[in-house]
Design an enzyme around this catalytic site. Structure first.
Site, PDB file in Angstrom:
ATOM      1  N   LYS A 176       8.732  14.659 -43.900  1.00 56.51           N
ATOM      2  CA  LYS A 176       8.860  13.614 -44.910  1.00 56.51           C
ATOM      3  C   LYS A 176       7.480  13.080 -45.269  1.00 56.51           C
ATOM      4  O   LYS A 176       6.632  12.872 -44.386  1.00 56.51           O
ATOM      5  CB  LYS A 176       9.753  12.488 -44.365  1.00 56.51           C
ATOM      6  CG  LYS A 176      10.085  11.402 -45.378  1.00 56.51           C
ATOM      7  CD  LYS A 176      11.086  10.417 -44.782  1.00 56.51           C
ATOM      8  CE  LYS A 176      11.450   9.309 -45.752  1.00 56.51           C
ATOM      9  NZ  LYS A 176      12.442   8.374 -45.186  1.00 56.51           N
ATOM     10  N   SER A 236      15.784   7.324 -48.384  1.00 62.37           N
ATOM     11  CA  SER A 236      14.495   7.803 -48.839  1.00 62.37           C
ATOM     12  C   SER A 236      14.124   9.187 -48.313  1.00 62.37           C
ATOM     13  O   SER A 236      13.125   9.762 -48.719  1.00 62.37           O
ATOM     14  CB  SER A 236      13.410   6.795 -48.432  1.00 62.37           C
ATOM     15  OG  SER A 236      13.327   6.672 -47.025  1.00 62.37           O
ATOM     16  N   SER A 282      18.221   5.491 -44.819  1.00 58.50           N
ATOM     17  CA  SER A 282      17.455   6.597 -45.393  1.00 58.50           C
ATOM     18  C   SER A 282      17.617   7.943 -44.703  1.00 58.50           C
ATOM     19  O   SER A 282      17.162   8.959 -45.225  1.00 58.50           O
ATOM     20  CB  SER A 282      15.966   6.226 -45.427  1.00 58.50           C
ATOM     21  OG  SER A 282      15.751   5.180 -46.339  1.00 58.50           O
TER      22      SER A 282
END
Length: 494
Positions: free
Chosen positions: A104, A179, A203
């Site tokens: 990420k 996210s 997320s």
């Protein structure tokens, strides 16, 4: 030996050559992470073959979905070559040996651009890895690059001004959530077998839910985090994502465990998550959600989630309609979230306000207005909430509810503004079914459970007792097996 530029180009060209199989998706990419790791360990598959297959899939699919935003193909192929050479001489291998992964874009990666989805950091290259990236590398995984995230991870819709939006692989006109949106899409499109993410308000769970994969918000400290300015902060956690609960538990076994750099790291070794997930659930009490204190939920989500009650009953569970009292959860979460943003992103807003999106500025400004009593009051409310949930979970081993209150929405829409006629007051109000759980810190798993009539994925959220991550994984695995949901390959991946 480092590859020359010509050698690297030749390797990349070979890796991106069309697969010989009739299917456009390489067979290797459709393997489970456990099976792929086993084949590499048995030398039935090389790390180079695994990496090359996934690079072909990325080259073919990623332009449609925009999930992987920084690719280091040459480095990945070189690391795969070394991994294959090392295997011939090494007595022991890491559990993730040879598996491709991308991190990420909130995770610092040494020598690899890390933007945090922000124009401020669009050219930033860290000098060291985060603890999570370091641990994954030591376990033998091979980094292919970075996955997309909203600016500073704020909001559950993956778009930013650096790379643009990431699209849902089941419908390119819809959002993938966030996210950890790039991570979820990469898994759903068979561009990665495992992926890391983080979760403050949902997320890891929201994008897994929107993309028909599995995401675990582990207990705070289960996967230790470093670097970070707020080492004692427990709203935000890091964790695993995968295409099945078994693969997720396998990945968790490699990233969980204590580390002195994190003051809240739990002492349990990661190896405890590598065992069999099989368990009898006969007579286990499960609390089935009602309305979460009056939260609006899209009728399509409600119908699909409620239809899964029979699955838990088929496992022998005693399922009763009941839910904790979440009074104060909303105010508490928003206060502590704003406080965190003010401390972490305040300097960026002060120096580069014109480069920061409105919602981040709003969070920072709200945080800067908080008083000591505001923060103290939030901590008191949070403790009261924890004790109510603890007492509730003494009767029930698991609490089941929707992951999201809505199915995937238009990718051009920054956030949900209305659910079933009820107006949302803030850009995160539609995520309450997730961030209520974040506030108390119990482990929570998002598992696929169905599709809307439009073919959009819907997941179910399984919450366990305090720090019972293992129990949650066992229940998630049992549900996954009993549910029998058709594993539809995402249309974008075909």
């Amino acid at each position: 030996m480092k590859l020359s530029r010509r050698e690297a180009s030749a390797l990349i060209g070979a890796a991106l050559a069309p697969p010989s199989a009739a299917s456009a998706v390489p067979d290797i990419c459709q393997l489970s992470a456990i099976e792929m790791a086993a084949r590499i360990r048995a030398k039935h598959l090389s790390a180079r073959e695994a990496v090359s297959a996934h690079l072909r899939q990325i080259d073919r699919v990623n332009p449609k979905v925009n999930a992987i935003v920084t690719l280091v193909a040459a480095d990945a192929l070189e690391h795969a070559r070394r991994a294959d050479e090392d295997q011939a001489h090494r007595a022991s291998l890491g559990p993730l040996h040879g598996l491709p992964i991308a991190h990420k874009d909130l995770q610092p990666t040494k020598g690899i651009r890390t933007t945090f989805g922000s124009r401020i950091y669009k050219d930033f290259v860290p000098q060291e890895d985060s603890l999570l990236v370091e641990r994954i590398a030591k376990a033998g995984a091979i980094t292919l690059g970075k996955t997309n995230t909203p600016e500073f991870g704020a909001g559950s819709q993956t778009f930013n001004e650096v790379f643009g939006a990431t699209h849902n692989p089941y419908d390119l006109s819809k959002t993938c959530g966030g996210s950890s949106g790039g991570a979820a899409v990469s898994l759903a499109c068979c561009m990665l077998p495992i992926a890391d993410g983080s979760d403050m308000g949902g997320s890891l769970r929201n994008p897994a839910n929107f993309c028909n994969v599995v995401g675990l918000r582990p207990s705070p400290g289960r996967v230790p985090s470093w670097p970070g300015g707020m080492g004692w902060f427990t709203l935000s956690v890091e964790g695993p994502m995968a295409r099945s609960v078994a693969d997720l538990a396998f990945f968790l076994s490699a990233i969980a465990g204590p580390d002195a750099r994190s003051p809240i790291a739990l002492s349990d070794p990661g190896s405890r998550f590598a065992g069999s997930l099989e368990r009898s659930f006969k007579g286990v009490r499960v609390a089935w959600w009602k309305d979460l204190g009056g939260l609006p939920v899209d009728r399509r989500v409600r119908t699909i989630v409620d239809s899964q009650r029979r699955v838990f009953e088929s496992l022998g569970c005693i399922v009763e309609e009941a839910e904790p009292d979440f009074t104060g959860a909303d105010e508490t979460f928003k206060t502590l979230r704003a406080w965190n943003f003010a401390l972490g992103k305040g300097p960026d807003v002060k120096q580069h306000r014109e480069l920061v999106k409105d919602t981040v500025i709003q969070e920072v400004e709200r945080g800067e207005k908080l008083t000591a009593m505001d923060i103290g009051h939030a901590e008191l409310k949070r403790t009261e909430l924890y004790q109510r949930v603890r007492r509730f979970m003494e009767r029930y081993e698991f609490f089941v509810l929707p992951v999201n209150q809505v199915p995937p929405f238009d990718v051009r829409q920054p956030y949900v503004t209305e659910i079933e006629g009820v107006k949302m007051q803030t850009y995160i109000d539609w995520m309450k079914s997730c961030y209520y759980i974040s506030t108390v810190g119990n482990p929570a798993l998002s598992v696929p459970c169905g599709f809307t009539p439009q073919g959009l994925p819907v997941g179910i959220q399984i919450v366990g007792r305090h720090r019972d991550d293992w129990g949650v994984l066992q229940m998630g695995h049992a549900f996954e097996q009993a549910c029998g949901l058709e594993r539809r390959l995402a249309p974008a991946a075909r």
